[in-house]
Scaffold this motif. Sequence first.
Motif, mmCIF file in Angstrom:
data_model
loop_
_atom_site.group_PDB
_atom_site.id
_atom_site.type_symbol
_atom_site.label_atom_id
_atom_site.label_comp_id
_atom_site.label_asym_id
_atom_site.label_seq_id
_atom_site.Cartn_x
_atom_site.Cartn_y
_atom_site.Cartn_z
ATOM 1 N N TRP B 32 0.832 -1.211 0.000
ATOM 2 C CA TRP B 32 0.000 0.000 0.000
ATOM 3 C C TRP B 32 0.863 1.256 0.000
ATOM 4 O O TRP B 32 0.957 1.983 0.993
ATOM 5 N N ALA B 34 2.066 4.629 -2.625
ATOM 6 C CA ALA B 34 1.895 5.421 -3.849
ATOM 7 C C ALA B 34 3.068 6.380 -4.010
ATOM 8 O O ALA B 34 3.703 6.773 -3.026
ATOM 9 N N TYR B 36 4.125 10.085 -6.041
ATOM 10 C CA TYR B 36 3.614 11.295 -6.686
ATOM 11 C C TYR B 36 4.766 12.135 -7.208
ATOM 12 O O TYR B 36 5.859 12.140 -6.639
ATOM 13 N N LEU B 46 -0.367 11.677 -9.351
ATOM 14 C CA LEU B 46 -0.121 10.275 -9.036
ATOM 15 C C LEU B 46 0.621 9.581 -10.176
ATOM 16 O O LEU B 46 0.211 9.659 -11.338
ATOM 17 N N TYR B 49 0.621 3.459 -8.010
ATOM 18 C CA TYR B 49 -0.186 3.065 -6.866
ATOM 19 C C TYR B 49 0.024 1.575 -6.606
ATOM 20 O O TYR B 49 0.518 0.856 -7.476
ATOM 21 N N TYR B 87 7.282 12.306 -4.097
ATOM 22 C CA TYR B 87 6.876 11.922 -2.749
ATOM 23 C C TYR B 87 6.317 10.503 -2.752
ATOM 24 O O TYR B 87 5.566 10.123 -3.655
ATOM 25 N N GLN B 89 3.923 7.827 -0.339
ATOM 26 C CA GLN B 89 2.823 7.960 0.626
ATOM 27 C C GLN B 89 2.305 6.570 0.961
ATOM 28 O O GLN B 89 2.052 5.762 0.057
ATOM 29 N N ALA B 91 -0.518 3.981 2.282
ATOM 30 C CA ALA B 91 -1.972 3.903 2.280
ATOM 31 C C ALA B 91 -2.442 2.671 3.051
ATOM 32 O O ALA B 91 -3.529 2.148 2.808
#
Lengths: 119, 107
Positions: B32, B34, B36, B46, B49, B87, B89, B91
């Motif tokens: 999980w 992602a 960017y 994005l 993912y 970046y 991230q 999730a």
Amino acid sequence: EVQLVQSGAEVKKPGATVKISCKVSGYTFTDYYMHWVQQAPGKGLEWMGLVDPEDGETIYAEKFQGRVTITADTSTDTAYMELSSLRSEDTAVYYCATAYFDPHAFDIWGQGTMVTVSS
Amino acid sequence: DIQMTQSPSSVSASVGDRVTITCRASQGISSWLAWYQQKPGKAPKLLIYAASSLQSGVPSRFSGSGSGTDFTLTISSLQPEDFATYYCQQANSFPRTFGGGTKVEIK
């Protein structure tokens, strides 16, 4: 076209409250959570919280808990982020974002709203 | 909260170079994750993912890999339009958290 359109820039005094809007178009508003992300000048991205437009349930980051309120108006397909007790450190661009295609990644973003806190 | 640590914080590279950015989670996040891309004055975009799935419309020179705690974003042949900040991230859980960013600059 799926789109998030945010309200315009704001200038506020310390201690004031700001409320930013994020108007949704191109999809069913209640089908996807709406998230808010803060970016201070020259800094990284910080997740603030989310609202489930279906039932109004919210989750907030601990850093903003007590000062932030995120809401959703299903009559206008608009989400709102209200931040109170503003201080200079809240000067930032605020983005709304949604995980439209994949539920775990923000693939649709608003254009951002600059909030300046200054006396 | 899950802490996301990116490295390097900046990298200087030339057009055509292969660029690798790493992201480490403070605890396991499965896949999980992602990635960017953000350009000055613009909202993040994005790229990747679920750690390795390429977002529609993103060039195939971008790829992601990893699972658990260690992840990588690779740009196979850097193009002029790729100079930006990247970046990661997580999730996996709330609060969602981002890495500190990696600025890819022109050498």
